[in-house]
Each structure stands twice: as C-alpha cells, then as structure tokens.
Design a protein around this motif. Structure first.
Motif, PDB file in Angstrom:
ATOM      1  N   ALA A   1      30.426 -36.962  47.636  1.00 53.45           N
ATOM      2  CA  ALA A   1      31.494 -36.735  46.592  1.00 53.45           C
ATOM      3  C   ALA A   1      30.638 -36.594  45.351  1.00 53.45           C
ATOM      4  O   ALA A   1      30.836 -35.912  44.316  1.00 53.45           O
ATOM      5  N   PHE A   2      29.783 -37.576  45.161  1.00 55.59           N
ATOM      6  CA  PHE A   2      28.903 -37.497  43.915  1.00 55.59           C
ATOM      7  C   PHE A   2      28.049 -36.420  43.746  1.00 55.59           C
ATOM      8  O   PHE A   2      27.768 -35.790  42.554  1.00 55.59           O
ATOM      9  N   THR A   3      27.615 -35.899  44.751  1.00 52.79           N
ATOM     10  CA  THR A   3      26.631 -34.665  44.762  1.00 52.79           C
ATOM     11  C   THR A   3      27.210 -33.565  44.455  1.00 52.79           C
ATOM     12  O   THR A   3      27.064 -32.748  43.508  1.00 52.79           O
ATOM     13  N   PHE A   4      28.415 -33.244  45.041  1.00 48.99           N
ATOM     14  CA  PHE A   4      29.202 -32.038  45.018  1.00 48.99           C
ATOM     15  C   PHE A   4      30.428 -31.986  44.138  1.00 48.99           C
ATOM     16  O   PHE A   4      31.001 -30.854  43.655  1.00 48.99           O
TER      17      PHE A   4
ATOM     18  N   SER B   1      21.421 -38.427  37.437  1.00 46.81           N
ATOM     19  CA  SER B   1      22.046 -37.986  38.670  1.00 46.81           C
ATOM     20  C   SER B   1      21.313 -37.145  39.661  1.00 46.81           C
ATOM     21  O   SER B   1      21.229 -36.906  40.674  1.00 46.81           O
ATOM     22  N   VAL B   2      20.511 -35.955  38.800  1.00 47.47           N
ATOM     23  CA  VAL B   2      19.582 -35.150  39.564  1.00 47.47           C
ATOM     24  C   VAL B   2      18.569 -36.087  40.375  1.00 47.47           C
ATOM     25  O   VAL B   2      18.284 -35.799  41.393  1.00 47.47           O
ATOM     26  N   LEU B   3      17.818 -36.924  39.796  1.00 43.88           N
ATOM     27  CA  LEU B   3      17.125 -38.007  40.251  1.00 43.88           C
ATOM     28  C   LEU B   3      17.455 -38.570  41.500  1.00 43.88           C
ATOM     29  O   LEU B   3      17.245 -38.599  42.633  1.00 43.88           O
ATOM     30  N   MET B   4      18.845 -39.162  41.356  1.00 44.30           N
ATOM     31  CA  MET B   4      19.400 -39.852  42.439  1.00 44.30           C
ATOM     32  C   MET B   4      19.896 -39.064  43.593  1.00 44.30           C
ATOM     33  O   MET B   4      19.750 -39.388  44.774  1.00 44.30           O
TER      34      MET B   4
END
Ligand code: HEM
Ligand code: HEM
Length: 216
Positions: A62-65, A132-135
């Motif tokens: 959910a967080f990624t997409f 967020s990109v790093l995580m």
C-alpha cells in the motif's frame, strides 16, 4: 452567526493519497519498531512476531504503490504543480525557515508571505519524497534478500533503520502542527474536508490566496 467563507485546498485524490500514505506509514512504523525490539519476543510470542513481520510486508505494498497510483492516475496536474513547487526555492522561503522556529514555539513573529506550500511544508514534502524512496528501495532489497549481493543487503538494514528514525521524527513535528499548534491546526480541515477558512488561506498562504482569487 454567518459561516466563514471557505476555499478548496486539497481535492479528493490529494486527500486520498495523503491518508493512504499516512496510515500505511504509521502501520509500518509500529510493526517495524516491533521488529527492531525482537528481543522482546516474549511479549508478542513467536507467532505474534511472524504476524507482525507479515503485516509489515503486506502494508509495504500500500505504501509503495497506493499514493503514487492515486496521484498520477487521478490528479496528474496538481501532482505536477506540487512537485514543481517543492523544488522551487526563493529568498522568502529561506527567510521563512529562519523565522519559523519562533512561530513553532508560539512566539509572535512576522513571516514572509507564502505560496500554496510554505517553506516548512516544502521541506516536509522533500523529506517525505526522498525518505519514502529510501524506505521502499531498502525494504524491497531486504524482502528479496536472495536476489541481491551481500554488500547491498548489508547497507539496506542500517539505511532502512536510519530512514525510519528520520521520517518518524519529522512526522512527529508534522502531526503536532496539523492537530495541536494554535497557528496552524485549521490546516487539518483541508486534509479532512478539503477546505480551509478564507482567513487561514489569506494569513498563511497569501500568494496562493491571491492566485486562486484572481482565477475564481
Ligand atoms: C516507510 C515506512 C517504513 C518503516 C518506518 C519501516 C521500518 C522498519 C523497521 C524499523 C524494521 C526493522 C529493521 C531491523 O530489524 O533492524 C523494518 C524491517 C523490514 N522492513 Fe520496513 N519499514 C518501512 C517500509 C518498508 C517497505 C516499503 C518495505 C518493502 C517491502 C519494507 C520491508 C521490510 C523488511 C523486508 C524488513 C526486514 C524484517 C522482516 O523481514 O520482517 N519496509 N522496517
Ligand atoms: C495522523 C497523521 C497525520 C496528520 C494528522 C497529517 C496532517 C496533514 C495536514 C493537515 C496536511 C496539510 C497541510 C497543509 O495545509 O499544507 C498534511 C500535508 C502533508 N502530509 Fe500529513 N499528516 C499525517 C501523517 C503524514 C505522514 C505519515 C506523512 C508521510 C509519510 C505525511 C506527509 C504529508 C505531506 C508530504 C504533506 C504535504 C506537505 C505539507 O503540507 O506539509 N503526513 N498532512
């Protein structure tokens, strides 16, 4: 009593993307914290720890997409404007950042007029974007650990932890400003109902208020 006039601050797609990001982040933060303190396994039990880890992996989708899909598919124009704004810095923005600590701690201070996002919100946006990109990058490396060289995996763990700490601290200040700070808590209405009072828009985002008034 006459109701204050209100102005649209965030459309439905912007709000949906924000809340998918916010809820999934908070769940990832809590489940991630439980994984760091896995020596407290007796509190969760081995199956509790397994479920926590599984939940972390599921919410990661959910967080990624989620936010990216909502923003790009349903409101590309406001997404482009948001990106353009947060990468555009002016002298007023730097002056705002210099005075902002006083405002944060409740002292009276004259802040330079700001656009749709003030300099603090630009910093928050940039940290959210890069954090967020790093995580996401380190998280997926850790999940598919067998597909990556050992050296990449060795970097992924500490970077994932450092990112969680950095983002967690930024979010603490962000939530305080949105829910509790007397000067800025009207902003929560913008993220819940979509609108803020005209007075708030004029006082906090004078340049943006001027723009939307001209085009109305
Ligand atoms: C952005 C919010 C996130 C936060 C705050 C967060 C936090 C954490 C923390 C604190 C840990 C424990 C690391 C350790 O034991 O040293 C962890 C582990 C892990 N995270 Fe995240 N994470 C986030 C996002 C993600 C994403 C997007 C993924 C993608 C799949 C992911 C995948 C993993 C994996 C695979 C582990 C290793 C532990 C396990 O497999 O259960 N995380 N996370
Ligand atoms: C309970 C938790 C949260 C609350 C109450 C909250 C509230 C808000 C509010 C009211 C705004 C609009 C501010 C404005 O008028 O510009 C906002 C914007 C924003 N939020 Fe959140 N938020 C929460 C969690 C999060 C989390 C976890 C993240 C990132 C992982 C996040 C990232 C952002 C970003 C990037 C913006 C746009 C920039 C800004 O206005 O600061 N928020 N949030």
């Amino acid at each position: 009593m006459t109701e204050q006039r209100r102005v649209l601050r965030f459309n439905l797609a912007e709000r949906a993307a924000h809340w998918v990001l916010a809820v999934s982040f908070l769940l990832l933060f809590l489940t991630g914290a439980a994984l760091v303190f896995r020596s407290l396994v007796h509190l969760l039990g081995p199956s509790g720890l397994r479920i926590t880890s599984r939940l972390h992996h599921v919410v990661a989708y959910a967080f990624t997409f989620g936010p990216v899909a909502v923003l790009l598919l349903t409101t590309p124009k406001t997404t482009r404007e948001w990106l353009r704004t947060i990468f555009t810095w002016t002298k007023e923005d730097l002056a705002f950042l210099a005075s902002f600590p006083k405002e944060f701690f409740g002292l009276k201070v004259e802040l330079p007029s700001q656009g749709k996002f003030n300099a603090g919100e630009k910093v928050n946006s940039l940290l959210t974007l890069f954090g967020s990109v790093l995580m996401v990058a380190t998280g997926w490396v850790m999940l598919f650990r067998d597909s990556f060289p050992k050296a990449v995996l060795a970097w992924a763990y500490p970077l994932h932890d450092a990112g969680a700490l950095l983002m967690g601290s930024v979010i603490l200040g962000h939530v305080y400003l949105a829910l509790l700070h007397p000067g800025s808590r009207e902003s929560i209405n913008g993220m819940l109902r979509g609108t803020v009072s005209e007075k708030f828009a004029r006082d906090h985002h004078a340049k943006w208020y001027e723009e939307i008034s001209k085009s109305a």
